[in-house]
Write an enzyme that holds these catalytic residues in place. Sequence first.
Site, mmCIF file in Angstrom:
data_model
loop_
_atom_site.group_PDB
_atom_site.id
_atom_site.type_symbol
_atom_site.label_atom_id
_atom_site.label_comp_id
_atom_site.label_asym_id
_atom_site.label_seq_id
_atom_site.Cartn_x
_atom_site.Cartn_y
_atom_site.Cartn_z
ATOM 1 N N GLY A 125 21.861 23.789 2.561
ATOM 2 C CA GLY A 125 20.893 22.778 2.191
ATOM 3 C C GLY A 125 21.122 22.241 0.796
ATOM 4 O O GLY A 125 20.822 21.088 0.504
ATOM 5 N N LEU A 126 21.665 23.061 -0.110
ATOM 6 C CA LEU A 126 21.844 22.637 -1.502
ATOM 7 C C LEU A 126 23.281 22.746 -1.973
ATOM 8 O O LEU A 126 23.608 22.225 -3.032
ATOM 9 C CB LEU A 126 20.954 23.490 -2.419
ATOM 10 C CG LEU A 126 19.451 23.354 -2.203
ATOM 11 C CD1 LEU A 126 18.719 24.374 -3.046
ATOM 12 C CD2 LEU A 126 18.985 21.953 -2.545
ATOM 13 N N GLY A 127 24.132 23.429 -1.245
ATOM 14 C CA GLY A 127 25.479 23.606 -1.753
ATOM 15 C C GLY A 127 26.484 23.928 -0.683
ATOM 16 O O GLY A 127 26.137 24.313 0.439
ATOM 17 N N TRP A 128 27.772 23.758 -1.036
ATOM 18 C CA TRP A 128 28.869 24.143 -0.154
ATOM 19 C C TRP A 128 28.961 25.663 -0.124
ATOM 20 O O TRP A 128 28.759 26.338 -1.129
ATOM 21 C CB TRP A 128 30.183 23.560 -0.652
ATOM 22 C CG TRP A 128 30.277 22.066 -0.498
ATOM 23 C CD1 TRP A 128 30.100 21.141 -1.468
ATOM 24 C CD2 TRP A 128 30.554 21.352 0.701
ATOM 25 N NE1 TRP A 128 30.253 19.882 -0.964
ATOM 26 C CE2 TRP A 128 30.540 19.980 0.373
ATOM 27 C CE3 TRP A 128 30.818 21.726 2.022
ATOM 28 C CZ2 TRP A 128 30.779 18.983 1.317
ATOM 29 C CZ3 TRP A 128 31.069 20.736 2.953
ATOM 30 C CH2 TRP A 128 31.038 19.390 2.616
ATOM 31 N N ASP A 153 11.578 27.720 3.961
ATOM 32 C CA ASP A 153 12.508 26.947 4.789
ATOM 33 C C ASP A 153 13.008 27.744 5.983
ATOM 34 O O ASP A 153 14.186 27.692 6.328
ATOM 35 C CB ASP A 153 13.689 26.481 3.929
ATOM 36 C CG ASP A 153 14.511 25.391 4.616
ATOM 37 O OD1 ASP A 153 13.968 24.707 5.512
ATOM 38 O OD2 ASP A 153 15.698 25.230 4.272
#
Length: 711
Positions: free
Chosen positions: A129-132, A237
């Site tokens: 959701g926020l990073g690789w 989440d």
Amino acid sequence: MTDTMCCGQPVAPTGFCDVCGQRKIAKPVTHEEPAPPPATSSWGGTDVYALSSVPAGDPSLLTDPGYPERRQFCGHCHQAVGRAIGDQPPMVTGFCPNCGTPFSFVPKLEPGAVVGDRYEVIGWLALGGLGWLYLARDLDLPDLRVVLKGVINPNDVTGRQLARRERDVLTRLDHPNIVRIITYVDEYIVMEYVAGRTLQEMLDADEPLRLEDVTAYGHHILSALQYLHDLGHLYCDLKPDNAMHTGTRLKVIDLGATRAIGDRGGAMVGNANFRASDDEIARHGLTVRSDVHTVGKTLEVLLKHATRHEADMDRVRFAVDSMTRLITRAVAPYEQRFATAAEMSEQLDGVHRELLSLRQHKPHRMEATRFANTHELLDTGLGAVPGLDRWTQREKPDGAIEDGLPSAPVAAARLPVPQPAESDPVMKFLATRSVAAPRQLLREYEEFPARSVELDLAAARAHIELGETDEAGERIDRAAAMLREWAEHDWRISWHRGLLALALNTVPAALAAFRKVYDDVPGELAPKLAIGFCLERQGQLAEAERHYRVVWWRDDEQASALFGLARIALRQRDRAGAVAALDELPRLSRHYDAAQVAAVRVLLARIGGELPSVADIDAAADRLPRLYLDGGEDNGETRVRLTTTLYEVALARLDQTGSWPGGALLGRPVTDGGLRDRQEAALRVLADHADIARSHVLIDAANTVRRRTRT
């Protein structure tokens, strides 16, 4: 149900605050913790939540780590960036046209890159959701694979804040159902590599899921979230993408959306299909209850999938209904929803065990949660030896049998009692007074120096037992008034209104109240037992039998359900079915002797106007000497009464058929004269134990049954 306040509201009956989710009443301290049971798979061992193993396999790496255009937003002003215009393809690097902030959605690491002089990148694992997410090997421990996680867009201020929060949270976590952080190097979180498949991947592949998998997943997820809540954090989440089945366990992954309980700042987080409504979040913020909502939505998706693959729905349909009710409450409006993950998990535990019991037709008991174990039996005579009135109140007994179905008011006093809420100020006092007589209890309740919801409900039960329905109603109303607007959502109020309705003999109203309790606590047995009783009283035998059977299969100490099954069999003129039901009660049950007496009585009863067969009478004669009666005496008065019944029925059968194809009864051959001699002798023994008036009637009965050849 308490006067304790937190966050401006009464603490919930669970002992937890509805707003912040923190426990306000400590659990009792135990000095010895039992060792955890060994885990086994496929529900065959002591750990009913052990999952079947999912093969790890080789990790699936991305060959083209492209970033979805629909997810490209500026990290500063949150406007869409880099979108395709006409024939121009989308841009993965550039500047926000709105505020000028640079953006980049290109992976920062390539295969072969080394982070912190220790972790060598193998390839691109996934897009979080926020990073690789990068798969890497530990150069110091070559056989160890890890996951590196960094922020997608280095200019995304919100993303970097959330990444730091995830790092800070993960460093303190130690739970078997939460992905473990190893270290933090060069702006990258280094996590354990979890070999397995996310639940979303399993759904996408249309992999069959057992219903038991769904309830087990829910148990593990709620355990992880409760752990976070106890530490003061919200997950925010939960969705199938963020739960992974690895080996024989489940792990919650990707804690990037985690924030502190009570933190109302920051951007909206969580998937719109799973999180609570925007209106709720605007009113209450992100709370423990909003986390519960995401679990409910996740289980809703999983249950729908598993139901579609269920091959034996008729067997487990009741448990699916219970699970549906649990999910419905988990995603209900804020006030109606489970207040904590622990509260939801408690009910899920009951539903899971119900499912296993229905599947396997064997009990999966658990410690009492919301209701106290009761020693009362929903029976008013089937399990008791008939009294002398059988012979003294009519000229000749017809051999018919009362099935022992209690009246509604009697059942109101015998149904299970709710456990006092941990948060109630008089909880300890009530726990010590439950065995006293009702009138004495009421006197002590009046003298107690404090008021509480539980005290009023306990008083209501005492009034119900005494038949004082007006006073009981007043107490229930007073308890509801103390709860104010929360009374509408408190299952204890509904339960006591159901008991009051039974005491007033208004069974339909009681049934409606108990069904509401079932909606609120679908993992409990008590509401299902109460519903079964109400349905039986109304003559809805098939549905009553269904409820009784679920209760019995789940817990073979629930003798009331078993007696209910026996009564229903009797109404259906199924003698063998009634006896078979009664024989299911384990010998260690406190009601075992009553069940065995009931079985003998059923074997000897005239059912539907028909005498028992010779085989039934032989079976009763075989059982009778083994019954524990009269404190263990061989020839006590109670045993004589039952023996007299045996001779009476055998003589009636012999008179009807003219022959006896069976064996000896109680060790002696069966003849007309022999039976008359034994029955006469038994009646004279009963006369010796009776008062003068009944003694004369019994002597007359003995004279009537004498051998016809005598003068």
